[in-house]
Each structure stands twice: as C-alpha cells, then as structure tokens.
Write a protein that holds these residues in place. Structure first.
Motif, PDB file in Angstrom:
ATOM      1  N   TYR A  63      39.174  35.932  37.075  1.00 54.84           N
ATOM      2  CA  TYR A  63      38.100  35.066  37.572  1.00 54.84           C
ATOM      3  C   TYR A  63      38.618  34.144  38.666  1.00 54.84           C
ATOM      4  CZ  TYR A  63      34.667  31.343  37.761  1.00 54.84           C
ATOM      5  OH  TYR A  63      33.764  30.406  38.207  1.00 54.84           O
ATOM      6  N   ARG A  64      39.775  33.546  38.432  1.00 58.49           N
ATOM      7  CA  ARG A  64      40.387  32.690  39.459  1.00 58.49           C
ATOM      8  C   ARG A  64      40.773  33.511  40.687  1.00 58.49           C
ATOM      9  NH1 ARG A  64      42.435  27.630  38.134  1.00 58.49           N
ATOM     10  NH2 ARG A  64      42.533  27.540  40.407  1.00 58.49           N
ATOM     11  N   GLY A  65      41.076  34.790  40.464  1.00 56.86           N
ATOM     12  CA  GLY A  65      41.426  35.691  41.552  1.00 56.86           C
ATOM     13  C   GLY A  65      40.267  36.033  42.466  1.00 56.86           C
ATOM     14  N   LEU A  66      39.052  35.765  42.039  1.00 54.98           N
ATOM     15  CA  LEU A  66      37.911  36.004  42.927  1.00 54.98           C
ATOM     16  C   LEU A  66      38.049  35.204  44.220  1.00 54.98           C
ATOM     17  CD1 LEU A  66      34.997  36.018  40.334  1.00 54.98           C
ATOM     18  CD2 LEU A  66      35.808  37.974  41.692  1.00 54.98           C
ATOM     19  N   ASP A  67      38.756  34.081  44.135  1.00 52.97           N
ATOM     20  CA  ASP A  67      38.959  33.219  45.302  1.00 52.97           C
ATOM     21  C   ASP A  67      40.422  33.068  45.693  1.00 52.97           C
ATOM     22  OD1 ASP A  67      36.202  32.541  45.600  1.00 52.97           O
ATOM     23  OD2 ASP A  67      36.407  31.201  43.871  1.00 52.97           O
ATOM     24  N   SER A  68      41.335  33.793  45.043  1.00 50.42           N
ATOM     25  CA  SER A  68      42.753  33.548  45.296  1.00 50.42           C
ATOM     26  C   SER A  68      43.586  34.815  45.102  1.00 50.42           C
ATOM     27  CB  SER A  68      43.257  32.463  44.343  1.00 50.42           C
ATOM     28  OG  SER A  68      44.653  32.397  44.348  1.00 50.42           O
ATOM     29  N   TRP A  69      44.240  35.255  46.176  1.00 50.12           N
ATOM     30  CA  TRP A  69      45.162  36.383  46.072  1.00 50.12           C
ATOM     31  C   TRP A  69      46.336  36.034  45.161  1.00 50.12           C
ATOM     32  CZ3 TRP A  69      44.480  41.272  46.973  1.00 50.12           C
ATOM     33  CH2 TRP A  69      43.548  41.684  47.914  1.00 50.12           C
ATOM     34  N   THR A  70      46.724  34.783  45.137  1.00 51.65           N
ATOM     35  CA  THR A  70      47.844  34.366  44.291  1.00 51.65           C
ATOM     36  C   THR A  70      47.532  34.642  42.825  1.00 51.65           C
ATOM     37  OG1 THR A  70      48.491  32.680  45.885  1.00 51.65           O
ATOM     38  CG2 THR A  70      49.304  32.417  43.627  1.00 51.65           C
ATOM     39  N   PHE A  71      46.326  34.326  42.392  1.00 50.88           N
ATOM     40  CA  PHE A  71      45.959  34.586  40.995  1.00 50.88           C
ATOM     41  C   PHE A  71      45.902  36.079  40.704  1.00 50.88           C
ATOM     42  CE2 PHE A  71      44.909  30.138  40.558  1.00 50.88           C
ATOM     43  CZ  PHE A  71      45.220  29.900  39.228  1.00 50.88           C
ATOM     44  N   ILE A  72      45.500  36.874  41.671  1.00 49.93           N
ATOM     45  CA  ILE A  72      45.492  38.328  41.459  1.00 49.93           C
ATOM     46  C   ILE A  72      46.931  38.814  41.284  1.00 49.93           C
ATOM     47  CG2 ILE A  72      44.897  40.566  42.447  1.00 49.93           C
ATOM     48  CD1 ILE A  72      42.590  39.086  43.937  1.00 49.93           C
TER      49      ILE A  72
END
Length: 136
Positions: A63-72
């Motif tokens: 979910y946080r990765g929807l806005d952040s490549w770092t979280f992905i």
C-alpha cells in the motif's frame, strides 16, 4: 544453472515491467508485491498464523508502495527473507519443486535493487550509466 536462472528471471521481470509507463509501473509493481506477500498462503506452507502476519505486513508495505518505489523495494526484500525462512524450514513456494523458495530468494533481491533505483526504464538505466562513466 540453479543460481543463474533466478537472476535472469529477475532481470527479465525488471525489463518487462519497465515497458509499463509511469505512474502505472509503480502502482502495478506495488500490486505485485502484495501478491508475492500472499504467495505462501495457499500452499499450506506450514508457518501457521505467521503466514497471515507476513501477508498483512506485505499488504501494508505494498500500500505504501503505491506512492513509493522505496517501499516496493523493501517489500521485495521482506519477501526474500520470507523465502529464506521457507527454504530452511523445508516448505517450498511450489510444493513439487523443492528449491523454489531458494530460487525466489535469489530472484527477489534483483527486483528489489531495480525498485530501489526507482524502477527505471532501460533508457533511464543507460542514461545514468553514461553519466556515471563521464563523471567518475
């Protein structure tokens, strides 16, 4: 070959995903991390409630990765750790392929590195490589 193919698969994943235009590329990869986080749920992988806890963690990170490549990228690294646990415990991702979790644990960091670089397209990777070569 057992150790090389997962790396090739990780590189192919990054190349194919880089064909998707932004911002859809990042969002699609966030969904892939969520799916990877739930991969062990359906095969009776043997870690009981921990499987649900990991799936919940992976869902949050995705979910946080929807806005952040770092979280992905973090999500893929978390999945790498989970793959290692499953490989050591003897409950593989693909029940009839004993070393499938090991292969996944080798492949996932390759994908994570690509994500932590911002999920660049091949053109962006080449451009950044040229800049580094010109400015050592």
């Amino acid at each position: 070959m057992q150790y090389v193919m997962p790396i090739v698969i990780g590189v192919l994943y990054a190349l194919l995903m880089s064909l998707i235009r932004e911002p859809h590329r990042r969002r699609f990869n966030a969904i892939m991390v969520a799916g990877a986080g739930a991969a062990y749920l359906s095969n009776g992988a043997g870690l009981g409630g921990w499987e649900f806890a990991f799936a919940a963690l992976a869902t949050y990170v995705a979910y946080r990765g929807l806005d952040s490549w770092t979280f992905i990228g973090i999500g893929w690294l978390l999945h790498t750790a989970w793959d290692i646990v499953h490989h050591l415990k003897g409950s593989p991702l693909i029940p009839f392929f004993h070393d499938s979790s090991l292969g996944c644990a080798i492949c996932d960091p390759v994908i994570a590195l690509w994500c932590l670089r911002g999920g660049p397209s091949p053109r962006e990777l080449l451009t950044s490589a040229r800049v580094v070569r010109q400015n050592p």
